[in-house]
Scaffold this active site. Structure first.
Site, PDB file in Angstrom:
ATOM      1  N   HIS A 132      38.718  71.140  63.736  1.00  0.00           N
ATOM      2  CA  HIS A 132      39.310  72.390  64.358  1.00  0.00           C
ATOM      3  C   HIS A 132      39.250  73.297  63.197  1.00  0.00           C
ATOM      4  CE1 HIS A 132      42.913  74.858  65.778  1.00  0.00           C
ATOM      5  NE2 HIS A 132      41.900  75.315  66.413  1.00  0.00           N
TER       6      HIS A 132
ATOM      7  N   CYS B 165      48.347  69.872  62.779  1.00  0.00           N
ATOM      8  CA  CYS B 165      48.233  71.235  62.595  1.00  0.00           C
ATOM      9  C   CYS B 165      48.261  71.884  63.931  1.00  0.00           C
ATOM     10  CB  CYS B 165      47.019  71.781  61.826  1.00  0.00           C
ATOM     11  SG  CYS B 165      47.268  71.608  60.294  1.00  0.00           S
ATOM     12  N   HIS B 166      47.385  71.418  64.714  1.00  0.00           N
ATOM     13  CA  HIS B 166      47.369  71.912  66.182  1.00  0.00           C
ATOM     14  C   HIS B 166      47.161  71.032  67.449  1.00  0.00           C
ATOM     15  CE1 HIS B 166      45.927  75.012  63.359  1.00  0.00           C
ATOM     16  NE2 HIS B 166      46.822  75.770  63.948  1.00  0.00           N
ATOM     17  N   GLY B 167      47.672  69.545  66.776  1.00  0.00           N
ATOM     18  CA  GLY B 167      47.580  68.661  67.852  1.00  0.00           C
ATOM     19  C   GLY B 167      46.243  68.251  68.460  1.00  0.00           C
TER      20      GLY B 167
ATOM     21  N   PRO C 199      42.745  70.894  70.474  1.00  0.00           N
ATOM     22  CA  PRO C 199      41.678  72.108  70.380  1.00  0.00           C
ATOM     23  C   PRO C 199      40.179  71.756  69.496  1.00  0.00           C
ATOM     24  CG  PRO C 199      43.389  72.184  68.772  1.00  0.00           C
ATOM     25  CD  PRO C 199      43.666  70.927  69.376  1.00  0.00           C
TER      26      PRO C 199
END
Lengths: 330, 485, 190
Positions: free
Chosen positions: C130, C153-155, C168
């Site tokens: 990502h 960080c963003h799963g 993501p």
């Protein structure tokens, strides 16, 4: 105006001559009779000689002298001793890998337990250093640190010729003799060995037998060689304090801590070349010239292209200039 | 940025809009395109353009080198060699930068001598000249700082000598020296601050250059006649394309010489010792600065005597700084109303003498002060036997060839063992570089004093009426020699 | 020749601009500047020593079962994971067609010198596809919803084959160039 022009043109010339002030006292280094193949505008290194030179370095010099700025991969770089066009990336060159692996180095990174292991070198590693630090080098060599040879070519005037002349320039065996300066003594009590002193012997060089370079200069007197010191006419220094003779006509050169290293046949060249002193000195000097500035042949060939380009641009600009100014008197 | 009226007229809607907000195009037109320039400028006037190119080359290559350089005593030397070996085209960029410094100084010296010859420092161009001197001073500072960065033997010991100069200043000297070095000696902290300043100063030079060009464009160029422009239409041509093409031609000729050094003799202007990593315990046998600072180094070493309460060391430093400072007051030292030395026959001869003095000072700066200037004129050294007799030091001298040596040897054999006899050669007294530099130093300062008095008494040649007339006259002279077209 | 002020020659100057010699001069000068610019740009590329330091031998015999080691090569993180039988089975049982970046587990392994696969050892890049964060794994006690890695960080969730399963990230964790020097040593290169 003319005088102005001549004077100003002389500025660069004189300054260059002035700043290239020669180091005094040593015999002028000379190149081998056949000259250096890498000199001149289109000069190239002789690859076979570079390979032999590496062999001389590896088998003789490397036991005292480091080359910290070189990595084994450099040996396989384009223009290097073991360059193989089949392996543009020297890290893949199997010969370079094998050469690297012959050297056990202390790994620069710790292992899982935090200790530093010895391991065979890889092409990415720098050349193995004979001593871990300068103090160890000094201690092992009677107080003199053997200089790093990475850039010795650039660190001496006339680098390649200097190395060649120095290594092949030690006087012949016949000039040395031993002289007793103090007789052995039993200290007055023949039975007591504790007060005995052994005879003190000095090595002296008969200056009248020296043949230095191509010069026919004659010297009369004796040079005293202290223990751990070796006379070489190409070594910058001063021989007067060690000279028994007319101090106004002392032989050139100085004393260094390195004894003569190149003895005929000391290495056995894998390509069958006879290992004479001159041959070994020539090969290792060329190897060090390459190591000191590996990009020098690229530099000179790019320079040729740049010169041609600038020449063309000069001519074009001249015509442009003449055309633009053609109607103006100035 | 120019003292003449603008000749720019915006042609379309956008340039009109821009011209009332930020007159950038007008500025460029007026300063670099239409700027009226005397039409009689010779090739000595191209060095301004050459210097601008030098500055750009140094800044571009310098910024690139800074991307790869490591300012630490452990890493500096190796990182410079890494640039030479591993960075793509690193060897080229470094050699351009290193030789570029020398080329920069070569051009600046020619530029300065040109200004001196044609009187370009006289009213109304005093500020222009002083700004030039400021640039020169900044250049010397930058070059000195930059020379330290490779961390070779010359870098280290050269910096040691120069920072030591500040130590000669009474009372505050030692504090200044410590403050410069950031410690008791030159070390990591010194290298880091010198690197930071070496990166900063070129941009200060660039700023001073902008002022220098500004100060040039207010009164306009001087010219070889020294007569000011009287009729713009007759005496001048627009800067572009006339001087852009002439400067470009000179720049390329200059680049050819530059390229010869970069590609074929990249280390000839440097010192072999600087390829030996710095070692504070061993000083090289022969410390000299780079060639462009040699004349000042000679002045520094020429002073070996105390003057009243001023010790020799301080006096040398004072003279060296005075040799540069005198340039700043030159516009007021020269009393002559005539600018160009073309029309000052006596001053012209002294000017050539001054150029020679500067060159010879450079020669002295490179030489060992105790060497003979002309070795051929030096007699044979004499032999001196030193010994002790009856507890007193005594000497005995012998002159001549091999006979003298044999005599000295025989004499030594007659001495008892406890006389500790020793034989040495003492060079015959002769004219040494030390003496020569002292004479030259006085000649150097003498020139400026002379300019003062010469201006009051000298009878100049007749000046041409205008630049235009002077050009016409020269062309008539050459046309009568060559058959007319 | 008569001397006339240059300003009256503006027409001639305009003619001049179209003159061949000026165009040729300008072109040659521009070419030279471009050549110099090339040297100034090429130096941004990795230097020879940087390129040379882009491979590493890793001893895989000491990785605990179910654990992983993390290595840096040229400053980039890589994961070498010793998978359990259960993790291997989980990686192989996935229906590839349902994946965002379809790849079988076997496609993500490199063969040993004898041509067989060592399914226990998985080597992947350690940068989330990502935005380049370093995912957490078994050592940090968080392997995400699919037993592999989880990027905090963003799963993004990766499975036991390092494939993207949720979140993501657009791609699977890339597999670097590596080969088996012996049964217990692999050589990873950039």
């Amino acid at each position: 105006m003319k005088a102005f022009r001549i004077l100003t043109a002389g500025l660069a010339g004189l300054m260059i001559a002035a700043s290239a002030h020669a180091a005094g006292g040593a015999a002028h280094p000379h190149e081998p009779e056949e000259g250096w193949p890498f000199e001149g505008v289109t000069g190239q290194f002789d690859q076979a000689s570079l390979q032999r030179g590496y062999q001389v370095y590896q088998e003789i010099c490397s036991s005292c002298h480091s080359m910290k700025l070189l990595s084994y991969r450099n040996l396989g770089d384009p223009g290097g001793p073991f360059y193989d066009p089949e392996y543009p990336n020297p890290n893949d060159n199997p010969f370079v890998k094998a050469i690297a692996a012959q050297n056990e180095i202390l790994s620069p990174t710790p292992n899982d337990a935090g200790d530093f292991d010895f391991r065979p070198a890889t092409p990415a590693d720098t050349f193995r250093s004979p001593y871990p630090n300068d103090n160890a080098a000094r201690a092992a060599n009677g107080g003199a640190v053997p200089p790093d040879l990475s850039v010795i070519y650039k660190a001496r005037h006339d680098g390649a010729s200097y190395v060649y002349s120095l290594l092949s320039g030690y006087p012949d065996e016949e000039v040395y003799s031993e002289r007793v300066v103090a007789e052995a003594s039993d200290g007055g009590t023949p039975d007591d060995e504790s007060d005995d002193t052994p005879a003190q012997v000095q090595t002296v060089i008969d200056a009248s037998k020296l043949h230095i370079g191509h010069g026919d200069e004659h010297y009369e007197g004796y040079l005293i060689q202290n223990p751990g010191q070796y006379y070489n006419p190409y070594m910058p220094g001063d021989t007067v304090p060690q000279f028994e003779g007319d101090p106004r006509h002392a032989p050139p050169g100085g004393f260094l801590a390195m004894p003569p290293q190149l003895i005929a046949g000391r290495v056995e060249y894998s390509d069958g070349t006879e290992a004479t002193v001159e041959q070994m000195a020539h090969d290792v000097a060329q190897f060090l010239a390459w190591a000191g500035e590996p990009k020098q042949t690229n530099r000179k060939s790019l320079g040729l292209a740049v010169m041609v380009y600038l020449g063309i641009l000069t001519i074009l600009l001249w015509f442009s200039y003449k055309r633009i100014w053609r109607n103006v008197e100035h | 940025m120019s003292g003449h009226e603008s000749s720019y007229t915006p042609t379309n809607a956008f340039t009109k809009w821009l011209d009332t907000r930020l007159p950038l195009v007008r500025f460029a037109q007026d300063t670099a395109i239409n700027f009226p320039t005397p039409k009689n400028l010779n090739y000595w006037y191209t060095f301004g353009g050459i210097l601008a190119v030098c500055l750009v080359i140094q800044i571009v290559t310098g910024v690139i080198l800074a991307m790869h350089y490591e300012a630490s005593v452990d890493g500096a030397f190796a990182s410079v060699e890494r640039i030479m070996r591993d960075v793509p085209y690193g060897w080229l960029l470094r050699y351009i930068h290193a030789n570029g410094a020398s080329m920069f100084f070569l051009a600046v010296y020619l530029h300065m001598f040109r200004g001196l010859y044609y009187g370009s420092y006289k009213a109304p161009r005093e500020i222009l000249w002083i700004l030039g001197c400021v640039i020169y001073l900044l250049m010397m500072g930058t070059a000195f700082l930059g020379y330290m960065l490779p961390w070779g033997q010359m870098s280290y010991h050269g910096s040691n000598v120069i920072t030591g100069l500040f130590g000669a200043i009474p009372l505050v000297g030692e504090s200044i020296q410590t403050w410069l070095m950031g410690g008791p000696s030159i070390g990591n902290q010194t290298l880091q601050r010198f690197f930071a300043l070496h990166y900063l100063l070129p941009f200060m030079i660039a700023g001073a250059v902008i002022l220098h060009v500004w100060a040039l464009h207010v009164p306009g160029n001087n010219n070889p006649t020294g007569v000011e422009v009287k009729d713009v239409a007759k005496d001048t041509v627009p800067f572009h394309p006339y001087y852009t093409v002439k400067d470009a031609f000179a720049i390329v000729i200059f680049l050819i010489m530059f390229a010869v050094f970069v590609f074929y003799a990249p280390n000839v202007l440097g010192h072999a010792d600087n390829y030996v990593e710095a070692n504070p315990l061993v000083t090289p046998a022969h410390i000299v600065p780079e060639w462009y600072l040699l004349p000042f180094y000679a002045v520094l070493r020429a002073i070996t005597f105390d003057l009243g309460p001023i010790p020799a060391k301080l006096l040398g430093v004072i003279f060296m700084f005075a040799a540069i400072a005198v340039l700043f007051i030159l516009p007021w030292l020269d009393t002559s109303k005539v600018k160009s030395m073309r029309y000052r026959p006596v001053a012209k001869q002294f000017f050539f003498g001054f150029v020679a003095v500067c060159l010879l000072l450079g020669w002295c700066g490179a030489a060992n002060p105790d060497d003979a200037v002309i070795p051929a004129l030096q007699g044979d050294p004499k032999l001196v036997v030193s010994y002790t007799a009856d507890g007193q030091e005594a000497t005995s001298e012998y002159k001549g060839g091999n006979e003298a040596y044999l005599d000295a040897k025989r004499f030594m054999e007659t001495l008892p063992a406890d006389a500790n006899a020793s034989l040495s050669a003492v060079p015959a007294p002769t004219f040494l570089f030390r003496h020569f530099s002292l004479i030259l130093t006085f000649c150097y300062f003498g020139f400026f004093v002379l300019l003062f008095f010469l201006g009051l008494t000298e009878k100049p040649k007749e000046l041409p009426e205008s630049i235009h007339k002077s050009v016409l006259k020269r062309h008539k002279a050459s046309a009568s020699a060559v058959p007319a077209e | 020749m008569t001397d006339t002020p240059a300003h009256d020659h503006s027409e001639t100057i305009d003619d001049d601009r179209r003159n061949f010699i000026h165009i040729a001069t300008g072109a040659v000068a521009f070419g030279g500047a471009a050549m110099f610019a090339w040297a100034a740009i090429d130096q941004w590329n990795p230097a020879a020593d940087t390129k040379a330091a882009s491979a590493l031998d890793v001893d895989i015999s000491k990785i605990p079962l179910g654990g992983e080691i993390r290595v840096l090569i040229g400053g980039k993180p890589f994961f070498v994971r010793h998978r359990t039988q259960g993790e291997i089975a989980a990686a192989e049982s996935v229906n590839v067609a349902t994946l965002r970046d379809p790849q079988t587990d076997d496609e993500r392994l490199h063969a040993k010198a004898d041509g067989t696969l060592n399914r226990a050892i998985l080597v992947t890049s350690g940068s989330c596809t990502h935005l380049g964060c370093v995912p957490v794994g078994p050592a940090q006690g968080n392997t995400g919803d699919f037993g592999g890695w989880y990027c905090p960080c963003h799963g993004s969730h990766y499975d036991t084959s390092g494939r993207i399963r949720k979140g993501p990230a657009p791609k699977n964790l890339p597999v670097p160039d590596y080969n088996y020097v012996s049964d217990s040593v692999i050589n990873i290169s950039l």
